[in-house]
Design a protein around this motif. Structure first.
Motif, PDB file in Angstrom:
ATOM      1  N   HIS A  79       0.787  -1.216   0.185  1.00 57.52           N
ATOM      2  CA  HIS A  79      -0.023  -0.157   0.090  1.00 57.52           C
ATOM      3  C   HIS A  79       0.755   1.423  -0.127  1.00 57.52           C
ATOM      4  O   HIS A  79       0.082   2.222  -0.255  1.00 57.52           O
ATOM      5  CB  HIS A  79      -0.961   0.030   1.188  1.00 57.52           C
ATOM      6  CG  HIS A  79      -1.981  -1.124   1.101  1.00 57.52           C
ATOM      7  ND1 HIS A  79      -1.862  -2.324   1.400  1.00 57.52           N
ATOM      8  CD2 HIS A  79      -3.237  -0.880   0.540  1.00 57.52           C
ATOM      9  CE1 HIS A  79      -3.142  -2.830   1.229  1.00 57.52           C
ATOM     10  NE2 HIS A  79      -3.674  -2.266   0.593  1.00 57.52           N
ATOM     11  N   LEU A  82       0.456   4.486  -2.527  1.00 61.26           N
ATOM     12  CA  LEU A  82      -0.668   4.685  -3.284  1.00 61.26           C
ATOM     13  C   LEU A  82      -1.680   6.074  -3.062  1.00 61.26           C
ATOM     14  O   LEU A  82      -2.362   6.486  -3.877  1.00 61.26           O
ATOM     15  CB  LEU A  82      -1.584   3.538  -2.896  1.00 61.26           C
ATOM     16  CG  LEU A  82      -1.247   2.034  -3.467  1.00 61.26           C
ATOM     17  CD1 LEU A  82      -2.090   1.067  -2.871  1.00 61.26           C
ATOM     18  CD2 LEU A  82      -0.854   2.042  -4.751  1.00 61.26           C
ATOM     19  N   THR A 122      -8.900  -0.425   6.325  1.00 57.37           N
ATOM     20  CA  THR A 122      -8.896   0.767   5.268  1.00 57.37           C
ATOM     21  C   THR A 122      -8.088   1.883   5.948  1.00 57.37           C
ATOM     22  O   THR A 122      -7.471   2.712   5.099  1.00 57.37           O
ATOM     23  CB  THR A 122     -10.307   1.020   4.637  1.00 57.37           C
ATOM     24  OG1 THR A 122     -11.212   1.356   5.594  1.00 57.37           O
ATOM     25  CG2 THR A 122     -10.605  -0.199   3.580  1.00 57.37           C
ATOM     26  N   ALA A 125      -4.527   1.177   5.714  1.00 57.17           N
ATOM     27  CA  ALA A 125      -4.010   1.355   4.423  1.00 57.17           C
ATOM     28  C   ALA A 125      -3.890   2.903   4.002  1.00 57.17           C
ATOM     29  O   ALA A 125      -3.130   3.230   3.479  1.00 57.17           O
ATOM     30  CB  ALA A 125      -5.035   0.584   3.601  1.00 57.17           C
ATOM     31  N   SER A 129      -0.574   4.471   2.795  1.00 54.71           N
ATOM     32  CA  SER A 129      -0.356   4.717   1.471  1.00 54.71           C
ATOM     33  C   SER A 129       0.242   6.342   1.659  1.00 54.71           C
ATOM     34  O   SER A 129       0.583   6.544   0.274  1.00 54.71           O
ATOM     35  CB  SER A 129      -1.847   4.937   0.951  1.00 54.71           C
ATOM     36  OG  SER A 129      -2.637   5.896   1.361  1.00 54.71           O
TER      37      SER A 129
END
Length: 153
Positions: A79, A82, A122, A125, A129
């Protein structure tokens, strides 16, 4: 459904085949979504299998992600860079909620616990990211386990 729930979320969702169906349905939606598709520019069908194997382990099924695919550290590294936005994270959750409602058993507590995991994951993440690819994340620790009460370890 009987009054007795399976001991693990992995058993309750229906095992690896159910998680593969969930992943397929979810990624069909993601790749068709103009906000999310750019995040998955390098997407391959292998990703679907890796996600199903990750979820199996998180929900107390076989530990194949750790054994074969690098464990929690590998997932976090994937991740990096991103630059996931909060808007993308929220849309990701909407698409996943749609997939959960289509693919998982009609058990409200089960669906809620699965979506609780995705909300928790999430957020991690999204945070990871924001760091550039190659960032040293330190020791990620073991794969988290998620159960009927949420995060178990």
């Amino acid at each position: 459904m009987s009054d007795r729930r399976p001991d693990t979320l992995y058993e309750a969702v229906g095992g690896i085949e159910a998680l593969r169906r969930l992943s397929h349905t979810f990624y069909r939606g993601v790749l068709a979504d103009p906000l999310l598709a750019p995040v998955f520019a390098d997407f391959t069908d292998t990703h679907i299998e890796h996600v199903a194997v990750w979820l199996a382990e998180v929900f107390s099924g076989p530990a194949a992600f750790t054994d074969r695919l690098g464990g929690h550290q590998a997932l976090l590294r994937a991740h990096l860079g991103l630059a996931i936005t909060e808007e993308q994270r929220l849309r990701w959750m909407e698409v996943m909620a749609e997939a959960v409602s289509r693919e998982l058993p009609e058990d409200e507590l089960l669906r809620r616990r699965v979506l609780d995991y995705f909300d928790w994951g999430t957020r991690i993440a999204e945070d990871v990211s924001a760091s550039p690819a190659g960032t040293d994340l330190g020791e990620a620790g073991p794969t988290p386990l998620w159960g009927w009460e949420g995060l178990e370890k």
